[in-house]
Design a protein around this motif. Structure first.
Motif, PDB file in Angstrom:
ATOM      1  N   VAL A   1      38.909 -35.686  25.896  1.00  0.00           N
ATOM      2  CA  VAL A   1      39.159 -36.911  26.656  1.00  0.00           C
ATOM      3  C   VAL A   1      39.693 -37.952  25.739  1.00  0.00           C
ATOM      4  O   VAL A   1      40.563 -38.798  26.205  1.00  0.00           O
ATOM      5  CB  VAL A   1      38.106 -37.552  27.578  1.00  0.00           C
ATOM      6  CG1 VAL A   1      38.093 -38.901  28.221  1.00  0.00           C
ATOM      7  CG2 VAL A   1      37.431 -36.542  28.588  1.00  0.00           C
TER       8      VAL A   1
ATOM      9  N   VAL B   1      34.925 -41.792  28.160  1.00  0.00           N
ATOM     10  CA  VAL B   1      34.356 -40.850  29.138  1.00  0.00           C
ATOM     11  C   VAL B   1      32.695 -41.475  29.084  1.00  0.00           C
ATOM     12  O   VAL B   1      32.106 -41.953  28.220  1.00  0.00           O
ATOM     13  CB  VAL B   1      34.429 -39.382  28.590  1.00  0.00           C
ATOM     14  CG1 VAL B   1      33.838 -39.364  27.162  1.00  0.00           C
ATOM     15  CG2 VAL B   1      33.808 -38.547  29.415  1.00  0.00           C
TER      16      VAL B   1
ATOM     17  N   THR C   1      34.156 -34.612  25.273  1.00  0.00           N
ATOM     18  CA  THR C   1      34.424 -35.969  25.192  1.00  0.00           C
ATOM     19  C   THR C   1      35.445 -35.994  24.006  1.00  0.00           C
ATOM     20  O   THR C   1      36.536 -37.074  24.135  1.00  0.00           O
ATOM     21  CB  THR C   1      33.024 -36.528  24.503  1.00  0.00           C
ATOM     22  OG1 THR C   1      32.705 -36.028  23.282  1.00  0.00           O
ATOM     23  CG2 THR C   1      32.088 -36.669  25.611  1.00  0.00           C
TER      24      THR C   1
ATOM     25  N   HIS D   1      38.733 -33.410  33.409  1.00  0.00           N
ATOM     26  CA  HIS D   1      38.629 -34.920  32.935  1.00  0.00           C
ATOM     27  C   HIS D   1      39.660 -35.071  32.035  1.00  0.00           C
ATOM     28  O   HIS D   1      40.115 -36.201  32.077  1.00  0.00           O
ATOM     29  CB  HIS D   1      37.255 -34.883  32.266  1.00  0.00           C
ATOM     30  CG  HIS D   1      36.065 -34.895  33.324  1.00  0.00           C
ATOM     31  ND1 HIS D   1      36.128 -36.101  34.091  1.00  0.00           N
ATOM     32  CD2 HIS D   1      35.147 -34.211  33.756  1.00  0.00           C
ATOM     33  CE1 HIS D   1      34.846 -35.959  34.764  1.00  0.00           C
ATOM     34  NE2 HIS D   1      34.529 -34.706  34.621  1.00  0.00           N
TER      35      HIS D   1
END
Length: 411
Positions: free
Chosen positions: A98, A105, A95, A52
């Motif tokens: 990201v 996210v 998270t 991610h």
């Protein structure tokens, strides 16, 4: 730098900042949920975080973590993320990573229902009505009212944990004949109680889920739902019923946006993807007797559909005409021209899957050079990699797998 084609006055710039419910995004592009196959024992791994982060660094406005099951029997694979306190440290690390790249996210939350794997879960799958799954060669049992009340609570609890873990949004899975979607389908839902029969009854369970999620999170994060427009099977849920369900979800005030999708992971999985059906590759990874079944009759289940850019637009624009709710256009969004087309048609966001698996930095390159083409050839062989780390098979895995990268993160 290539000049962007002129858009009519008032048309949003797809690469400019935007709001989605209570959150702000740096642009209107969303990395669609594509099951990563990088979690272990229901927990986050560093490989999943890296996946991610690559998409966040590549320029998307928001990336979506898929698929996060709300209950143990709702997993479609033994290693899928399962919402529970033990998963929160890893999810928080994800998270944070990201966000450090400037992207938002989202967590896709749902219950696999008849698509779930009873063998992997050690639990029977659930369905609106007793249903035989020809891939797992087992029956899903009919969900009781107690099951449905529990699963509604499970979704609300999952959304609350998503807030605790630092997610900006949750995406409720109401598509692909997972549990909520299977209730919508007259092909699968044969119930005679308040959850079957009329469309209002069949929509009751998905609406209860969405309302419970909204009540749990308030306006702390955005709430999205992924809704089928068409199951792609005779007698299934179709656009004439999807439009009134979209209106009901809008009137409930549960959602900040709808992402529109099609297809049935249970009955017609290729209907969503379009392009080639990789029958030979699927047969290679499947256990017996499924392997032999795919070789003999796979073309009857895994159909090939011709690909074209923005291939869900004709159906999606009919939903667009019926609701004011922000909509996310999915399906064949691979270039700046298709993104601009979506904006002109009145969609607020676009979601991209396979094109970003091929090139995680595609958004950054389109920002620099608007006529940058996608290199995705829609061969769909990425589908075969889902359970070992989803990727485009035409490129080498980025950076290789580091030692310990697949170790579950528990603290």
């Amino acid at each position: 730098m290539t000049q962007i084609q002129h858009q009519p006055p008032g048309t949003p710039d797809v690469l400019a900042p935007a709001t989605l419910g209570p959150i702000s995004l740096r642009n209107r592009t969303v990395k669609a949920a594509t099951y990563e196959g990088l979690s272990r024992h229901g927990l986050v791994t560093q490989d999943l975080i890296d996946f991610h982060v690559r998409h966040a660094a590549g320029g998307v406005g928001m990336t979506t973590v898929a698929y996060c099951a709300v209950a143990p029997e709702g997993r479609t694979g033994a290693h899928q993320i399962l919402w529970r306190p033990e998963a929160l440290p890893g999810l928080r690390k994800l998270t944070d990573a990201v966000h450090a790249e400037g992207a938002a996210v989202s967590a896709q939350i749902g219950h696999g229902g008849p698509v779930a794997s009873p063998k992997a879960n050690g639990l029977p799958a659930l369905s609106p009505s007793r249903h035989f799954h020809r891939t797992t060669l087992s029956f899903a049992r009919e969900a009781t009212h107690a099951d449905l009340r529990r699963i509604v609570r499970n979704h609300a609890d999952a959304a609350t944990m998503a807030v605790e873990a630092g997610f900006d949004a949750v995406e409720i899975h109401l598509g692909h004949n997972y549990l909520a979607s299977s209730f919508l389908s007259p092909r699968i839902n044969h119930r005679k109680d308040a959850y079957g029969g009329s469309l209002d009854n069949r929509a009751r369970f998905p609406r209860e889920i969405a309302r419970a999620v909204r009540a749990a999170v308030g306006k702390r994060i955005a709430v999205i739902a992924k809704l089928n427009m068409d199951d792609g099977v005779p007698g299934g849920f179709w656009l004439d019923e999807a439009i009134p369900v979209a209106r009901q979800l809008e009137s409930d005030g549960s959602l900040d946006a709808l992402e529109l999708t099609v297809g049935s992971s249970l009955l017609n999985p290729m209907y969503l993807f379009r392009g080639d059906a990789p029958l030979r590759e699927f047969a290679q990874i499947m256990p017996q007797p499924v392997k032999t079944g795919i070789k003999l009759v796979g073309s009857r289940v895994l159909h090939s559909y011709p690909y074209e850019d923005a291939y869900l637009l004709d159906q999606a624009r009919q939903v667009r005409a019926a609701v004011d709710l922000p909509l996310i256009l999915l399906g064949g969004i691979t270039s700046r021209p298709t993104m601009d087309l979506a904006m002109r048609e009145g969609f607020q966001f676009v979601a991209m899957g396979r094109a970003l698996l091929r090139e995680p930095d595609l958004i950054n390159r389109i920002r620099t050079e608007a006529d940058t083409p996608s290199l995705c050839i829609h061969c769909n062989k990425c589908m075969v990699t889902f359970h070992g780390g989803v990727r485009c098979v035409l490129v080498e895995a980025p950076g290789g797998r580091r030692a310990g990268g697949d170790t579950p993160i528990t603290g």
